[in-house]
Design a protein around this motif. Structure first.
Motif, PDB file in Angstrom:
ATOM      1  N   ILE A 714       0.824  -1.216   0.000  1.00  9.15           N
ATOM      2  CA  ILE A 714       0.000   0.000   0.000  1.00  9.15           C
ATOM      3  C   ILE A 714       0.849   1.254   0.000  1.00  9.15           C
ATOM      4  CG2 ILE A 714      -1.620   1.363   1.380  1.00  9.15           C
ATOM      5  CD1 ILE A 714      -2.988  -1.132   2.156  1.00  9.15           C
ATOM      6  N   THR A 715       1.840   1.233   0.863  1.00  5.56           N
ATOM      7  CA  THR A 715       2.670   2.431   0.983  1.00  5.56           C
ATOM      8  C   THR A 715       3.355   2.734  -0.336  1.00  5.56           C
ATOM      9  OG1 THR A 715       3.177   1.374   3.072  1.00  5.56           O
ATOM     10  CG2 THR A 715       4.187   3.510   2.686  1.00  5.56           C
ATOM     11  N   ILE A 716       3.921   1.683  -0.952  1.00  2.00           N
ATOM     12  CA  ILE A 716       4.628   1.900  -2.218  1.00  2.00           C
ATOM     13  C   ILE A 716       3.672   2.450  -3.270  1.00  2.00           C
ATOM     14  CG2 ILE A 716       6.004   0.785  -4.026  1.00  2.00           C
ATOM     15  CD1 ILE A 716       6.657  -1.377  -1.865  1.00  2.00           C
ATOM     16  N   ARG A 717       2.503   1.814  -3.311  1.00  2.00           N
ATOM     17  CA  ARG A 717       1.517   2.264  -4.303  1.00  2.00           C
ATOM     18  C   ARG A 717       1.125   3.719  -4.054  1.00  2.00           C
ATOM     19  NH1 ARG A 717      -0.460  -1.638  -8.318  1.00  2.00           N
ATOM     20  NH2 ARG A 717       1.160  -3.148  -7.881  1.00  2.00           N
ATOM     21  N   ALA A 718       0.863   3.989  -2.818  1.00  6.49           N
ATOM     22  CA  ALA A 718       0.419   5.346  -2.494  1.00  6.49           C
ATOM     23  C   ALA A 718       1.519   6.339  -2.813  1.00  6.49           C
ATOM     24  CB  ALA A 718       0.034   5.430  -1.025  1.00  6.49           C
ATOM     25  N   GLU A 719       2.752   5.928  -2.529  1.00  6.74           N
ATOM     26  CA  GLU A 719       3.868   6.833  -2.826  1.00  6.74           C
ATOM     27  C   GLU A 719       3.986   7.070  -4.329  1.00  6.74           C
ATOM     28  OE1 GLU A 719       6.668   6.043   1.037  1.00  6.74           O
ATOM     29  OE2 GLU A 719       7.242   5.133  -0.888  1.00  6.74           O
ATOM     30  N   ASN A 720       3.856   5.983  -5.096  1.00  2.00           N
ATOM     31  CA  ASN A 720       3.912   6.110  -6.545  1.00  2.00           C
ATOM     32  C   ASN A 720       2.836   7.058  -7.057  1.00  2.00           C
ATOM     33  OD1 ASN A 720       6.012   4.425  -6.668  1.00  2.00           O
ATOM     34  ND2 ASN A 720       4.872   2.620  -7.354  1.00  2.00           N
ATOM     35  N   LEU A 721       1.650   6.855  -6.482  1.00  2.00           N
ATOM     36  CA  LEU A 721       0.524   7.683  -6.871  1.00  2.00           C
ATOM     37  C   LEU A 721       0.802   9.151  -6.595  1.00  2.00           C
ATOM     38  CD1 LEU A 721      -2.005   6.431  -8.024  1.00  2.00           C
ATOM     39  CD2 LEU A 721      -3.121   6.781  -5.834  1.00  2.00           C
ATOM     40  N   GLN A 722       1.376   9.343  -5.426  1.00  2.00           N
ATOM     41  CA  GLN A 722       1.738  10.707  -5.025  1.00  2.00           C
ATOM     42  C   GLN A 722       2.709  11.316  -6.035  1.00  2.00           C
ATOM     43  OE1 GLN A 722       1.762  12.816  -2.032  1.00  2.00           O
ATOM     44  NE2 GLN A 722      -0.259  11.965  -1.734  1.00  2.00           N
ATOM     45  N   ASN A 723       3.720  10.499  -6.390  1.00  2.00           N
ATOM     46  CA  ASN A 723       4.729  10.988  -7.346  1.00  2.00           C
ATOM     47  C   ASN A 723       4.094  11.332  -8.678  1.00  2.00           C
ATOM     48  OD1 ASN A 723       6.682  10.780  -5.485  1.00  2.00           O
ATOM     49  ND2 ASN A 723       7.367   8.726  -6.129  1.00  2.00           N
ATOM     50  N   GLU A 724       3.186  10.456  -9.084  1.00  7.51           N
ATOM     51  CA  GLU A 724       2.525  10.677 -10.361  1.00  7.51           C
ATOM     52  C   GLU A 724       1.715  11.977 -10.332  1.00  7.51           C
ATOM     53  OE1 GLU A 724      -0.082   7.705 -12.965  1.00  7.51           O
ATOM     54  OE2 GLU A 724       1.564   6.810 -11.816  1.00  7.51           O
ATOM     55  N   VAL A 725       1.000  12.146  -9.233  1.00  6.11           N
ATOM     56  CA  VAL A 725       0.200  13.365  -9.095  1.00  6.11           C
ATOM     57  C   VAL A 725       1.118  14.580  -9.176  1.00  6.11           C
ATOM     58  CG1 VAL A 725      -1.192  14.707  -7.471  1.00  6.11           C
ATOM     59  CG2 VAL A 725      -1.671  12.294  -7.795  1.00  6.11           C
ATOM     60  N   LYS A 726       2.247  14.469  -8.471  1.00  8.94           N
ATOM     61  CA  LYS A 726       3.187  15.591  -8.483  1.00  8.94           C
ATOM     62  C   LYS A 726       3.631  15.902  -9.901  1.00  8.94           C
ATOM     63  CE  LYS A 726       5.285  15.373  -3.982  1.00  8.94           C
ATOM     64  NZ  LYS A 726       6.142  14.371  -3.392  1.00  8.94           N
ATOM     65  N   LYS A 727       3.941  14.821 -10.643  1.00  8.28           N
ATOM     66  CA  LYS A 727       4.426  15.019 -12.007  1.00  8.28           C
ATOM     67  C   LYS A 727       3.334  15.668 -12.856  1.00  8.28           C
ATOM     68  CE  LYS A 727       6.307  12.782 -16.023  1.00  8.28           C
ATOM     69  NZ  LYS A 727       5.182  13.219 -16.864  1.00  8.28           N
ATOM     70  N   LEU A 728       2.133  15.141 -12.683  1.00  9.73           N
ATOM     71  CA  LEU A 728       1.030  15.688 -13.474  1.00  9.73           C
ATOM     72  C   LEU A 728       0.806  17.162 -13.155  1.00  9.73           C
ATOM     73  CD1 LEU A 728      -1.554  12.778 -13.432  1.00  9.73           C
ATOM     74  CD2 LEU A 728      -0.299  13.689 -15.399  1.00  9.73           C
ATOM     75  N   GLN A 729       0.930  17.443 -11.862  1.00  6.96           N
ATOM     76  CA  GLN A 729       0.741  18.843 -11.480  1.00  6.96           C
ATOM     77  C   GLN A 729       1.787  19.720 -12.159  1.00  6.96           C
ATOM     78  OE1 GLN A 729       0.709  18.265  -7.283  1.00  6.96           O
ATOM     79  NE2 GLN A 729      -1.497  18.514  -7.118  1.00  6.96           N
TER      80      GLN A 729
END
Ligand code: SER
Length: 857
Positions: A714-729
């Protein structure tokens, strides 16, 4: 002679005189709510003098840590005063020896052990004490002219606190030399100046003073002597003041170095004051006190603020006390081995408090100056203003007063205290109100039988003793109902009247030893003597017991995890949850909190026995029980011992018999309850387990949403998601900024007879370029766009036609791209309106585009 040698000599001497050498008691009196601090060596022996308790020895000697505020104004100014200091003392309670021996011991130690010069020694006696005078004169051989008779103010000591042993005293003085004197013609023993230095006070306890000030003779006379360690070092080491002795000099030197000042006359008072206050702060903080706006905490705050203010007078800006704790601890680490263990905490608390003050002081001072300006005619600062400066701006009263005095103002201290008292009244808890609500209930010794669990399940027969308030408040001779006390809520349940009517008990309170049952409104008319049966809500009580025992485990785990400074500051235990307030200066990290929860559960799962024991207060304290400061305890106390010494606490509440019965412990929240006080709320048993299950199911659900096959993912996934969101932003931002260039590229065209020709090149991905092309399509009616995207990895091209470029000119994007590719190499194609592809040679492509353009004119 060093202070270490003096300590040894003192102990050896009194051991040889058959004294037990006892440890210094805590700086905070455990059993005397009338005293904030231990002010004298005799405090730990008070009950022995009063005969309330039998002493385990008849003679004892100590080197006691003391703290006095009475000399605050003199600190630093004189050679001899301190807030914190240590006191040598020998004590005797059971009439084993009295004046003669006490005087002999003091004389022998002074003149033969440490060899003070006899010719420099003087003594004082209480003006009416002929016996002491005679002993000194005839038995010891001190000439009459060296014995001074002084009045009650100087030579009658005690009691410490609001009541206790007291009596006339006799003091030993040493002449420190004419140069230390005030030069007045009548300067002699008893003069306030520095010449005749009092170093040993022998109190002959003969009386007991009660709280109204009445004296009655003590059953056994006693001896209580006190000799300041710092003063003795000062005398023995031939230095200029207490502050240059081997106990204080290292601290003074550290301050000089840190503040970069010289130890010269104009600075000495200030440096001495800082040294005194720093040492006191370290010692009091080490005992678990934290700065606050009340009681001991306020004393700490005052000392710290005075020290900081003084350092600023010496030209130093900023926090520094926290950096000098080592200087104090180095002097004392072999004597008080708990100090090094507390250092980290002390530093942290000091730093925090220093910064707090530095942030507020300038605002407070400015406000003070404006108050002074407003009152420049009267030159008096009103109590309410001094209180506002304290309460809103954090400016301690003595700093206000000192600063005001420096400017020729006085401060209305009585008014300040009145305002302070008012505030205290306002902030007092509701507990007292609840109790005082039952002021009308007559006192009765209700026999409490609620510890026996059989009485909870089977009910208890009792006789009604008194009835109040329309049959809604009753007292019985026995009761299994626990009256609210010590943070544990009162029981509820029901009663069965003599005529078998059932009436709910909604709450239980306690007033002294009277258990007060509060009933729902009812039609029964209770008779005194009526026999009723009392049934406690046993399930609820069980839940309360679980939470109460868990609170004790939590307290111990907090001490072990955070440090010894953790003291209970309040608690509330009911059937639903527990709340524990404790002294701790910082917030607690998530990780530490988890660790605390785990450790409590370890104790739960270790199935440790929890046993109620009755023992003497001293026994309880020596086995580690942390009594609440400021509470008065009876001689025999009730303690809860968990895990055979793991946690030993004085407690009157209801508990489990084994920690496993807590079931499971879970912290629900942690936060600040007041300045320097944290609050933890937690749940136990099924409630905690249910909460854990609920959380677990939420986590599982989350795993599902995040597509994590294992929970750990979960943590890894959530972190990845966070990174992706950051990139998209980031991308969006870029897009938005390049949106600005939209306007600029939109203007970058050539007019081919009414058709806009966009011949553009971008260093952006073709996807982005397509967005630009869309913009053109949306905004330009007739256009030909040939757009090249050139990135590190590829060169792409798109062609887009709108309006008359297709309809009238009959052009085709597909044809155009094909022509370009033919010349420049690459692949691609599309429709008449839009075509896209890759190209190999951009320069050639550009040439081809230019050629094509000429055909479109
Ligand atoms: N109690 C006396 C004092 O404090 C003697 O120890 O001076």
């Amino acid at each position: 002679m060093t202070h270490l040698e003096l300590r040894e000599k003192f102990k050896e001497f009194f051991k040889s005189k058959k004294h037990v050498i006892e440890k210094s008691s805590s700086l905070i009196p455990i059993d005397d709510p009338t005293l904030l601090f231990t002010t004298a060596g005799m405090l730990q022996f008070k009950p022995y003098y009063a005969g309330i308790k039998k002493a385990p020895y008849s003679r004892v000697a100590t080197i006691q840590k003391c703290f006095r505020l009475s000399d605050l104004e003199n600190i630093g100014k004189t050679a001899r005063h301190h807030t914190f200091f240590e006191m040598f003392g020998n004590f005797c309670f059971m009439g084993d020896y009295f004046k003669k021996e006490a005087i002999e011991f003091a004389w022998e130690f002074s003149t033969q052990v440490i060899k003070l010069p006899i010719e420099r020694i003087y003594v004082s006696v209480y003006e009416k004490d002929d016996e002491a005078f005679k002993i000194w004169n005839e038995h010891i051989g001190i000439p009459k002219e060296k014995i001074v008779r002084l009045g009650k103010k100087d030579n009658f000591w005690g009691p410490a606190g609001d009541s206790g042993a007291c009596g006339p005293c006799s003091e030993l003085y040493i002449d420190m030399g004419e140069e230390k004197g005030c030069g007045k013609p009548d300067c002699f023993v008893g003069c306030d100046c520095e010449r005749y230095l009092e170093f040993w006070n022998l109190v002959f306890n003969e009386f007991f003073q009660d709280t109204d000030g009445n004296l009655s003779p003590l059953q056994n006379v006693g001896i209580d002597t006190g000799m300041g360690l710092e003063r003795l070092c000062y005398i023995m080491q031939g230095v200029e003041s207490n502050y240059q002795t081997d106990v204080m000099k290292p601290i003074v030197d550290a301050i000089i170095k840190k503040l970069n000042v010289k130890y010269e006359d104009k600075n000495k008072t200030k440096i001495n004051l800082i040294a005194d206050h720093l040492r006191a702060l370290v010692f009091v903080l080490a005992e678990g006190c934290v700065p606050s706006n009340e009681g001991r905490g306020y004393v700490l705050r005052r000392l710290l603020r005075r020290a900081l203010k003084t350092s600023s007078d010496l030209g130093h800006k900023g926090a520094f006390l926290n950096e000098l704790t080592g200087a104090v601890i180095d002097v004392y680490k072999d004597i008080y081995d708990y100090l090094p263990k507390e250092e980290e905490n002390i530093k942290r608390i000091l730093k925090d408090e220093e910064n707090k003050f530095l942030n507020t002081i300038s605002a407070g001072m400015n406000k003070l100056y404006s108050v002074m300006e407003d009152n420049k005619d009267s030159k008096v600062i009103k109590g309410s203003d001094a209180f506002m400066l304290f309460d809103t701006y954090g400016l301690p009263f003595d700093i206000t007063e000192e600063e005001a005095n420096d400017h020729g103002f006085t401060v209305d201290k009585a008014g300040f205290e009145e305002a302070m008292e008012e505030q205290k009244k306002r902030s007092r808890g509701t507990g007292e109100d609840k109790k005082s609500k039952f002021g009308y209930v007559a006192n009765f010794d209700t026999k409490y039988v609620g510890e026996d669990l059989n009485n909870l399940t089977n009910g208890v027969k009792a006789k009604v003793i008194s009835v109040y308030n329309d049959n809604t408040v009753i007292v019985t001779d026995v009761s299994p109902f626990y009256g609210e006390m010590g943070g544990q809520v009162g029981d509820n349940g029901y009663i069965e009247t003599s005529d078998k009517q059932t009436i709910k008990v909604t709450d239980t309170q306690k007033k002294e030893n009277t258990i007060i049952h509060i009933l729902e409104n009812n039609n029964h008319s209770f008779k005194e003597g009526e026999e009723i049966t009392l049934f406690v809500n046993a399930d609820r009580r069980m839940a309360i017991r679980k939470n109460h025992t868990a609170t004790h485990i939590l307290q111990r785990v907090l001490e072990l995890t955070l440090g010894n400074h953790v003291n209970q500051a309040g608690s509330y235990v009911c059937e639903d949850y527990l709340r524990f307030d404790f002294t701790h200066p910082d917030s607690i990290s998530e990780e530490t909190l988890l660790n605390i929860e785990n450790k409590v559960n370890e104790v739960v799962f270790k199935s440790m026995p929890a046993v109620i024991k009755y023992m003497s207060k001293e026994e309880a304290i020596s086995s580690g029980a942390k009594a609440l400061f400021g509470e008065k305890y009876p001689d025999t106390v009730r303690i809860l011992d968990i895990g055979d010494g793991f946690s030993v606490e004085l407690c009157g509440g209801s508990h489990l018999t084994n920690t496993s019965e807590v079931g499971y412990f879970h912290i629900v929240s942690e936060g600040s309850a007041a300045s320097g006080v944290r609050r933890i709320e937690a749940i136990t048993s099924l409630k905690a387990a249910n909460e854990a299950t609920k959380l677990f199911s939420k986590v599982k659900n989350l795993a599902h949403i995040l597509n994590a096959s294992k929970i750990e993912e979960i943590t890894i996934r959530a972190e990845n998601l966070q990174n992706e969101v950051k990139k998209l932003q980031k991308d969006i931002k870029q897009l938005k900024t390049s949106g600005a260039s939209v306007t600029s590229f939109m203007d970058n065209y050539e007019d081919l007879g009414g058709i806009r020709f966009y011949n553009l090149e971008f260093n952006e991905d073709i996807k982005e370029v397509r967005l630009y092309a869309d913009t053109i399509k949306e905004r330009v009616k007739d256009s030909i766009a040939v757009m090249i995207s050139k990135t590190d990895s590829s060169n792409s091209i798109l062609v887009q036609l709108t309006g008359s470029a297709i309809k009238e000119k009959k052009l085709s994007a597909n044809n155009i791209i094909k022509d370009i590719i033919k010349t420049a190499g690459g692949r691609g194609g599309g429709k008449d309106t839009f075509a896209q592809g890759s190209i190999e040679n951009i320069d050639k492509a550009k040439e081809e585009i230019n050629k094509l353009k000429s055909t479109w004119l």
